[in-house]
Design a protein around this motif. Sequence first.
Motif, PDB file in Angstrom:
ATOM      1  N   VAL A   1      44.272  29.159  46.691  1.00  0.00           N
ATOM      2  CA  VAL A   1      44.991  30.417  46.898  1.00  0.00           C
ATOM      3  C   VAL A   1      44.107  31.641  46.670  1.00  0.00           C
ATOM      4  CG1 VAL A   1      47.212  29.388  46.280  1.00  0.00           C
ATOM      5  CG2 VAL A   1      45.880  30.553  44.520  1.00  0.00           C
ATOM      6  N   ARG A   2      42.926  31.427  46.099  1.00  0.00           N
ATOM      7  CA  ARG A   2      42.078  32.569  45.758  1.00  0.00           C
ATOM      8  C   ARG A   2      41.654  33.358  47.002  1.00  0.00           C
ATOM      9  NH1 ARG A   2      39.589  33.686  41.048  1.00  0.00           N
ATOM     10  NH2 ARG A   2      37.977  34.713  42.295  1.00  0.00           N
ATOM     11  N   GLY A   3      41.242  32.649  48.057  1.00  0.00           N
ATOM     12  CA  GLY A   3      40.747  33.332  49.246  1.00  0.00           C
ATOM     13  C   GLY A   3      41.733  34.334  49.817  1.00  0.00           C
ATOM     14  N   PRO A   4      42.953  33.898  50.172  1.00  0.00           N
ATOM     15  CA  PRO A   4      43.931  34.859  50.696  1.00  0.00           C
ATOM     16  C   PRO A   4      44.269  35.973  49.715  1.00  0.00           C
ATOM     17  CG  PRO A   4      44.634  32.596  51.113  1.00  0.00           C
ATOM     18  CD  PRO A   4      43.438  32.516  50.222  1.00  0.00           C
ATOM     19  N   LEU A   5      44.341  35.646  48.425  1.00  0.00           N
ATOM     20  CA  LEU A   5      44.734  36.657  47.447  1.00  0.00           C
ATOM     21  C   LEU A   5      43.642  37.692  47.226  1.00  0.00           C
ATOM     22  CD1 LEU A   5      46.558  34.458  44.780  1.00  0.00           C
ATOM     23  CD2 LEU A   5      47.597  35.965  46.492  1.00  0.00           C
ATOM     24  N   THR A   6      42.375  37.270  47.280  1.00  0.00           N
ATOM     25  CA  THR A   6      41.292  38.230  47.063  1.00  0.00           C
ATOM     26  C   THR A   6      41.178  39.229  48.206  1.00  0.00           C
ATOM     27  OG1 THR A   6      39.708  36.629  47.959  1.00  0.00           O
ATOM     28  CG2 THR A   6      39.912  36.741  45.566  1.00  0.00           C
ATOM     29  N   ALA A   7      41.768  38.903  49.343  1.00  0.00           N
ATOM     30  CA  ALA A   7      41.820  39.879  50.424  1.00  0.00           C
ATOM     31  C   ALA A   7      42.806  41.007  50.109  1.00  0.00           C
ATOM     32  CB  ALA A   7      42.222  39.196  51.726  1.00  0.00           C
ATOM     33  N   ARG A   8      43.687  40.765  49.115  1.00  0.00           N
ATOM     34  CA  ARG A   8      44.710  41.752  48.737  1.00  0.00           C
ATOM     35  C   ARG A   8      44.321  42.530  47.481  1.00  0.00           C
ATOM     36  NH1 ARG A   8      47.952  45.110  47.544  1.00  0.00           N
ATOM     37  NH2 ARG A   8      50.164  45.175  48.042  1.00  0.00           N
ATOM     38  N   THR A   9      43.730  41.832  46.498  1.00  0.00           N
ATOM     39  CA  THR A   9      43.405  42.465  45.229  1.00  0.00           C
ATOM     40  C   THR A   9      42.358  41.642  44.494  1.00  0.00           C
ATOM     41  OG1 THR A   9      44.392  43.479  43.245  1.00  0.00           O
ATOM     42  CG2 THR A   9      45.166  41.280  43.843  1.00  0.00           C
ATOM     43  N   ARG A  10      41.858  42.148  43.411  1.00  0.00           N
ATOM     44  CA  ARG A  10      40.949  41.387  42.561  1.00  0.00           C
ATOM     45  C   ARG A  10      41.727  40.262  41.868  1.00  0.00           C
ATOM     46  NH1 ARG A  10      37.656  43.817  37.310  1.00  0.00           N
ATOM     47  NH2 ARG A  10      36.487  41.907  36.799  1.00  0.00           N
ATOM     48  N   VAL A  11      41.155  39.058  41.858  1.00  0.00           N
ATOM     49  CA  VAL A  11      41.827  37.893  41.278  1.00  0.00           C
ATOM     50  C   VAL A  11      40.947  37.305  40.175  1.00  0.00           C
ATOM     51  CG1 VAL A  11      42.801  35.606  41.733  1.00  0.00           C
ATOM     52  CG2 VAL A  11      42.971  37.404  43.477  1.00  0.00           C
ATOM     53  N   ILE A  12      41.544  37.063  39.021  1.00  0.00           N
ATOM     54  CA  ILE A  12      40.843  36.522  37.852  1.00  0.00           C
ATOM     55  C   ILE A  12      41.578  35.261  37.420  1.00  0.00           C
ATOM     56  CG2 ILE A  12      40.166  36.985  35.464  1.00  0.00           C
ATOM     57  CD1 ILE A  12      40.572  40.086  36.492  1.00  0.00           C
ATOM     58  N   THR A  13      40.843  34.142  37.315  1.00  0.00           N
ATOM     59  CA  THR A  13      41.471  32.862  36.995  1.00  0.00           C
ATOM     60  C   THR A  13      40.700  32.195  35.853  1.00  0.00           C
ATOM     61  OG1 THR A  13      40.181  31.811  38.763  1.00  0.00           O
ATOM     62  CG2 THR A  13      42.425  32.487  39.305  1.00  0.00           C
ATOM     63  N   PRO A  14      40.992  32.541  34.619  1.00  0.00           N
ATOM     64  CA  PRO A  14      40.249  31.967  33.493  1.00  0.00           C
ATOM     65  C   PRO A  14      40.711  30.554  33.149  1.00  0.00           C
ATOM     66  CG  PRO A  14      41.954  33.423  32.673  1.00  0.00           C
ATOM     67  CD  PRO A  14      41.993  33.526  34.175  1.00  0.00           C
ATOM     68  N   ASP A  15      39.810  29.781  32.568  1.00  0.00           N
ATOM     69  CA  ASP A  15      40.193  28.546  31.889  1.00  0.00           C
ATOM     70  C   ASP A  15      40.770  28.911  30.528  1.00  0.00           C
ATOM     71  OD1 ASP A  15      39.341  26.758  33.863  1.00  0.00           O
ATOM     72  OD2 ASP A  15      37.302  26.653  33.042  1.00  0.00           O
ATOM     73  N   GLN A  16      41.856  28.228  30.141  1.00  0.00           N
ATOM     74  CA  GLN A  16      42.434  28.468  28.824  1.00  0.00           C
ATOM     75  C   GLN A  16      41.633  27.725  27.755  1.00  0.00           C
ATOM     76  OE1 GLN A  16      46.729  27.767  29.015  1.00  0.00           O
ATOM     77  NE2 GLN A  16      46.639  28.314  31.172  1.00  0.00           N
ATOM     78  N   ARG A  17      41.803  28.145  26.519  1.00  0.00           N
ATOM     79  CA  ARG A  17      41.006  27.585  25.420  1.00  0.00           C
ATOM     80  C   ARG A  17      41.117  26.064  25.361  1.00  0.00           C
ATOM     81  NH1 ARG A  17      42.891  29.238  19.575  1.00  0.00           N
ATOM     82  NH2 ARG A  17      42.307  31.305  20.314  1.00  0.00           N
ATOM     83  N   GLY A  18      39.956  25.432  25.288  1.00  0.00           N
ATOM     84  CA  GLY A  18      39.903  23.986  25.179  1.00  0.00           C
ATOM     85  C   GLY A  18      40.037  23.239  26.492  1.00  0.00           C
ATOM     86  N   MET A  19      40.234  23.950  27.596  1.00  0.00           N
ATOM     87  CA  MET A  19      40.419  23.327  28.905  1.00  0.00           C
ATOM     88  C   MET A  19      39.308  23.780  29.845  1.00  0.00           C
ATOM     89  SD  MET A  19      43.299  21.728  28.218  1.00  0.00           S
ATOM     90  CE  MET A  19      44.289  21.314  29.643  1.00  0.00           C
ATOM     91  N   GLY A  20      38.993  22.939  30.833  1.00  0.00           N
ATOM     92  CA  GLY A  20      37.939  23.294  31.764  1.00  0.00           C
ATOM     93  C   GLY A  20      36.644  23.576  31.031  1.00  0.00           C
ATOM     94  N   ARG A  21      36.074  24.743  31.294  1.00  0.00           N
ATOM     95  CA  ARG A  21      34.795  25.122  30.674  1.00  0.00           C
ATOM     96  C   ARG A  21      34.965  26.095  29.509  1.00  0.00           C
ATOM     97  NH1 ARG A  21      31.670  27.144  35.913  1.00  0.00           N
ATOM     98  NH2 ARG A  21      33.726  28.076  36.218  1.00  0.00           N
ATOM     99  N   SER A  22      36.206  26.280  29.061  1.00  0.00           N
ATOM    100  CA  SER A  22      36.456  27.244  27.995  1.00  0.00           C
ATOM    101  C   SER A  22      36.496  26.541  26.647  1.00  0.00           C
ATOM    102  CB  SER A  22      37.797  27.950  28.232  1.00  0.00           C
ATOM    103  OG  SER A  22      38.047  28.897  27.218  1.00  0.00           O
ATOM    104  N   PRO A  23      35.584  26.884  25.729  1.00  0.00           N
ATOM    105  CA  PRO A  23      35.586  26.242  24.409  1.00  0.00           C
ATOM    106  C   PRO A  23      36.670  26.833  23.520  1.00  0.00           C
ATOM    107  CG  PRO A  23      33.902  27.921  24.485  1.00  0.00           C
ATOM    108  CD  PRO A  23      34.510  27.883  25.869  1.00  0.00           C
TER     109      PRO A  23
END
Length: 256
Positions: free
Chosen positions: A22-44
């Motif tokens: 969904v990032r591609g279509p949404l970034t055409a509309r506004t700035r999009v920020i999608t963080p990993d939450q603590r302990g998940m993905g690459r977020s310590p």
Amino acid sequence: MADLPLVLLHAYPLDARMWNAVRGPLTARTRVITPDQRGMGRSPFPDSDSGRQPGGEPSLDDAARDVVALLDRLDLDRVVLGGCSMGGYLTMAVLRAAPERVGGLVLIDTKAEADTDEARANRLSVADRADAEGVTGWLADAMAPALLSEATREQQPEVEALVRELVDSQPPSGVAWAQRAMAARPDSTDTLRGADVPALVLVGERDGLTPPDAARGMADVLPAARLEAIPEAGHLTPLEAPEAVARAIIDWYPQG
């Protein structure tokens, strides 16, 4: 005036990659920020390997402070804040902690109610098992049928494969922390009732975990909400029907 940026918080037990489609279509509309939450993905974890605060238990209030700290680092006074499933719970926690930072809400496949005693016990059991065994080999098997609609699993096997890959890649400590934090979360109905900002509530019409009735309940108490159901989708609409989700957000997005 430029549109407010959009911050999207991912579901459990996934990470920010769930937003890729969904990032591609949404970034055409506004700035999009999608963080990993603590302990998940690459977020310590910010404090310790277990993510526990000294003298305290896992809480979404701590994760909410992570989000506010991120906004501070990015020099963002206000954003449109949204999330899917656990990301929705976290969105409501941020709304409690720092309502002045939230200029709009996107609540996707989530609910305002706290867990029942049975649901809470199930979460704590999963957390204990993740601590003891890790997550590979059982968590994806347990979660996939509940996260995705039957239509998605039959017609989009690549989506189920991606979900399984994302689940298997999560750190067990993050999975356990998230379950304990969600088990402890309060009812957020009054928080939503006081949220006088534009809101979009999206739900998969086949969502069995946070069903359309739960979405309707949130839309009914929010002062300014639009409710949309995504046909044939289950609990992870941004993965199951990304085009429909992106279109719904773009069509609704508040001005300036």
